[in-house]
Design a protein around this motif. Structure first.
Motif, mmCIF file in Angstrom:
data_model
loop_
_atom_site.group_PDB
_atom_site.id
_atom_site.type_symbol
_atom_site.label_atom_id
_atom_site.label_comp_id
_atom_site.label_asym_id
_atom_site.label_seq_id
_atom_site.Cartn_x
_atom_site.Cartn_y
_atom_site.Cartn_z
ATOM 1 N N GLU A 150 0.918 -1.242 0.162
ATOM 2 C CA GLU A 150 0.178 -0.138 -0.156
ATOM 3 C C GLU A 150 0.792 1.241 0.038
ATOM 4 O O GLU A 150 1.850 1.167 0.496
ATOM 5 C CB GLU A 150 -0.854 0.127 1.255
ATOM 6 N N SER A 151 0.265 2.289 -0.579
ATOM 7 C CA SER A 151 1.035 3.450 -0.599
ATOM 8 C C SER A 151 -0.036 4.808 -0.476
ATOM 9 O O SER A 151 -1.151 4.445 -1.156
ATOM 10 C CB SER A 151 2.048 3.916 -1.452
ATOM 11 N N ASP A 152 0.287 5.824 0.399
ATOM 12 C CA ASP A 152 -0.674 6.661 0.505
ATOM 13 C C ASP A 152 -0.363 7.938 -0.187
ATOM 14 O O ASP A 152 0.618 8.623 0.054
ATOM 15 C CB ASP A 152 -0.845 7.065 2.036
ATOM 16 N N MET A 153 -0.998 8.504 -1.252
ATOM 17 C CA MET A 153 -0.559 9.259 -2.109
ATOM 18 C C MET A 153 -0.567 10.769 -1.410
ATOM 19 O O MET A 153 0.283 11.518 -1.723
ATOM 20 C CB MET A 153 -1.515 9.514 -3.338
ATOM 21 N N SER A 154 -1.053 11.070 -0.696
ATOM 22 C CA SER A 154 -1.443 12.239 0.012
ATOM 23 C C SER A 154 -0.119 12.518 0.879
ATOM 24 O O SER A 154 0.434 13.697 1.083
ATOM 25 C CB SER A 154 -2.578 12.884 0.683
ATOM 26 N N LEU A 155 0.159 11.497 1.855
ATOM 27 C CA LEU A 155 1.343 11.297 2.384
ATOM 28 C C LEU A 155 2.659 11.345 1.606
ATOM 29 O O LEU A 155 3.541 12.078 1.854
ATOM 30 C CB LEU A 155 1.249 10.098 3.203
ATOM 31 N N ALA A 156 2.654 10.811 0.436
ATOM 32 C CA ALA A 156 3.875 10.737 -0.490
ATOM 33 C C ALA A 156 4.196 12.245 -0.857
ATOM 34 O O ALA A 156 5.235 12.756 -0.980
ATOM 35 C CB ALA A 156 3.598 9.873 -1.705
ATOM 36 N N LYS A 157 2.885 12.930 -1.206
ATOM 37 C CA LYS A 157 2.931 14.401 -1.479
ATOM 38 C C LYS A 157 3.601 15.280 -0.404
ATOM 39 O O LYS A 157 4.542 16.032 -0.695
ATOM 40 C CB LYS A 157 1.604 14.824 -1.806
ATOM 41 N N SER A 158 2.836 15.082 0.650
ATOM 42 C CA SER A 158 3.316 15.832 1.919
ATOM 43 C C SER A 158 4.798 15.755 2.189
ATOM 44 O O SER A 158 5.663 16.400 2.595
ATOM 45 C CB SER A 158 2.324 16.030 3.065
ATOM 46 N N GLU A 159 5.478 14.377 2.220
ATOM 47 C CA GLU A 159 6.611 14.208 2.675
ATOM 48 C C GLU A 159 7.643 14.348 1.580
ATOM 49 O O GLU A 159 8.753 14.530 1.876
ATOM 50 C CB GLU A 159 6.650 12.480 3.122
ATOM 51 N N ALA A 160 7.198 14.357 0.285
ATOM 52 C CA ALA A 160 8.201 14.792 -0.848
ATOM 53 C C ALA A 160 8.466 16.086 -0.609
ATOM 54 O O ALA A 160 9.621 16.617 -0.834
ATOM 55 C CB ALA A 160 7.478 14.634 -2.287
ATOM 56 N N LYS A 161 7.470 17.035 -0.171
ATOM 57 C CA LYS A 161 7.719 18.339 -0.043
ATOM 58 C C LYS A 161 8.647 18.617 1.115
ATOM 59 O O LYS A 161 9.511 19.534 0.996
ATOM 60 C CB LYS A 161 6.382 18.949 0.338
ATOM 61 N N ILE A 162 8.516 17.920 2.246
ATOM 62 C CA ILE A 162 9.509 17.942 3.311
ATOM 63 C C ILE A 162 10.917 17.634 3.034
ATOM 64 O O ILE A 162 11.778 18.506 3.109
ATOM 65 C CB ILE A 162 8.978 17.118 4.559
ATOM 66 N N LEU A 163 10.939 16.535 2.238
ATOM 67 C CA LEU A 163 12.372 16.354 1.731
ATOM 68 C C LEU A 163 12.926 17.328 0.784
ATOM 69 O O LEU A 163 14.182 17.671 1.070
ATOM 70 C CB LEU A 163 12.210 14.922 1.017
ATOM 71 N N HIS A 164 12.135 17.775 -0.080
ATOM 72 C CA HIS A 164 12.659 18.936 -1.018
ATOM 73 C C HIS A 164 13.296 20.090 -0.013
ATOM 74 O O HIS A 164 13.909 20.542 -0.479
ATOM 75 C CB HIS A 164 11.526 19.132 -1.983
ATOM 76 N N GLU A 165 12.241 20.222 0.958
ATOM 77 C CA GLU A 165 12.597 21.772 1.630
ATOM 78 C C GLU A 165 13.970 21.344 2.332
ATOM 79 O O GLU A 165 14.970 22.289 2.378
ATOM 80 C CB GLU A 165 11.657 21.912 2.716
ATOM 81 N N LYS A 166 13.882 20.375 2.906
ATOM 82 C CA LYS A 166 15.448 20.073 3.889
ATOM 83 C C LYS A 166 16.318 19.912 3.040
ATOM 84 O O LYS A 166 17.487 20.401 3.260
ATOM 85 C CB LYS A 166 14.955 18.760 4.618
ATOM 86 N N ILE A 167 16.333 19.328 1.693
ATOM 87 C CA ILE A 167 17.420 19.182 0.831
ATOM 88 C C ILE A 167 17.915 20.523 0.273
ATOM 89 O O ILE A 167 19.141 20.799 0.347
ATOM 90 C CB ILE A 167 17.304 18.300 -0.184
#
Lengths: 315, 315
Positions: A161-178
């Motif tokens: 399973e994967s949760d697309m809204s979680l994928a979206k919000s956590e991709a954003k966090i990763l991008h900000e931190k990087i």
């Protein structure tokens, strides 16, 4: 898919044990016989041979191999003969004693299934009377500790399973931190160390689609930064492990001399798991079959054992 | 030692299931019959009853209990009837949704054996399609996250060995950090979250002997600090869990009104584990038997179920 080839008729464990004992006796050691047996038995069969050997001769087969063999050939035979969980526990212990080899701990944490990693932890308890987690935490520090301790600790969920809204919000966090070069940030590390592989794949696809480049490209800002290198390796190992191992082999067989330590580790740990895929990745990337590259860089019994384990001669 | 009393002759699971079905039928619900059965069957027996119930009536026993019962009685019956690992997974999920109840996550991490905690993680995967670790990490922050994530993650070694020189050096680290009021320090947290209970006991004895007061006294510097309170509770739970649970019960049954939520949780989770010791600790500390205190603060079927589970009437 494994490259290990087990013959259709396998002798009984006590017959194999007897043959091995013969290989150790008399003038010199019969290395070919050792390869013919041990490189062609699966983990359960090797465990049975060790048990039968101990019952028949009162000695630990691994100890006898250690006495009879030397150098790179000794290491690959010993590592491969061990039970996979015991082998990983052993490699992890070596790695905690030598903090420069963070990579091995990362590999064991990221390239094994949750249940296989759990078996490593049980083997570690039994063998070292400690937990893997406490040794890793004790022997690491700084960002390495922040990353490696949760990596080896988490019992990841393995569902698809994967949760697309979680994928979206956590991709954003990763991008900000990087973007802020906060590579040791706790949110970034939380995501990489606790999410399931399926969820991470969804998050990293989203990252690539939304921000225009794969995360590992953005993590190359400073190519000499060793922590960044570990982070990239962990991501590769979690998402496309055959490509990670292809790269380890490529570097181990590179122009600047052979890294037998890495070559031995990858072959011993992956022959029974996904070496078929790793060979395919190697061929694609290097336009040379892995067999040929290994044959060019190694020799003698060590070469023979490696080639047997990677199923040389198969397409 | 458990307080749960199982009769010498236990009916078959299908007989029990049939009786429960009767208890739900007709005018009103037969609560006493529910107590007589469910409060006197061990975890394996309750699982078999649930299976038999499902086979005979096509319904989930827990769902039926939920429909038939109400309030505190409903909660204790439901919680106790669940399999221990499933119950902990459920309690942990509740706790991650309500970040004020860090205490429950700490209890599950510290008061269960490594193997029981592992079963909780497996039950969590199965039920919530996620890992306990990722939910805890996602729903906590700051020092709470720093403490709780490794607490729930580590597969602690459970052997009795302890290393005296390590106890000495780590007692010193703990004392330094506490003296400097660095309660969220990563070394302090590493020691508490990764060392085995036997090693921690050795380290904390050494702390007491060398620095003149028990660690939990030194951690009382600011009694209103909620993180410090959690830290003290974790230490108590890891080293003398019966004293920890005695205190939870003492506060739940305190003068300022009854905390049914805590009372239910402790009785449901400990009746099959160490409630005998908790009762002893309660009697020693309060000069009143726990039975009497519970009878004074509760009533009706809820009281009957609690008293049945703590083996009221036993000495």
């Amino acid at each position: 898919m494994a490259t290990l080839k087990v013959p259709s008729h396998v002798p009984s464990p006590s017959e194999d044990a007897e043959q091995l004992q013969k290989a150790f006796s008399g003038w010199g050691t019969n290395e070919q016989l050792i390869i013919d047996i041990l490189a062609h038995r699966n983990a359960a069969q090797r465990n049975s041979i060790r048990k039968a050997y101990h019952e028949a001769y009162g000695e630990d087969l691994l100890k006898c191999l250690e006495k009879e063999l030397t150098r790179d050939f000794e290491r690959i035979v010993l590592l491969f003969t061990m039970d996979p969980a015991e082998r990983d526990a052993y490699l992890a212990k070596e790695a905690t004693k030598n903090s420069s080899i963070h990579l091995v701990l990362m590999e064991i944490a990221c390239a094994r299934s949750s249940y296989a990693l759990l078996d490593v932890k049980k083997a570690y308890h039994a063998r070292y009377k400690k937990s893997l987690e406490e040794d890793v935490a004790h022997h690491t520090s700084g960002d390495y500790r922040k990353l490696l301790v949760p990596l080896v600790s988490t019992f990841r969920y393995e569902g698809e399973e994967s949760d697309m809204s979680l994928a979206k919000s956590e991709a954003k966090i990763l991008h900000e931190k990087i973007s802020d070069k906060q590579y040791g940030d706790e949110e970034l590390i939380r995501i990489l160390t606790t999410r399931s592989k399926a969820q991470l794949n969804a998050t990293l696809s989203h990252y690539n689609n939304s921000f225009g480049s794969p995360i590992n490209k953005d993590l190359k800002a400073d190519p000499s930064d060793q922590f960044l290198k570990l982070l990239r390796s962990a991501i590769k190992c979690l998402t496309t492990s055959e490509k990670y191992f292809e790269k380890v082999l490529r570097q181990a067989l590179g122009k600047s001399g052979t890294d037998e330590w890495a070559l031995t580790r990858v072959v011993a740990t992956r022959a029974e798991v996904d070496m078929v895929r790793i060979k395919e990745a190697y061929q694609r990337r290097n336009s040379v079959p892995l067999d040929k590259a290994i044959a060019g860089d190694t020799s003698g019994d060590y070469e023979k054992m490696l080639l047997a384990l990677i199923g040389a001669g198969d397409v």
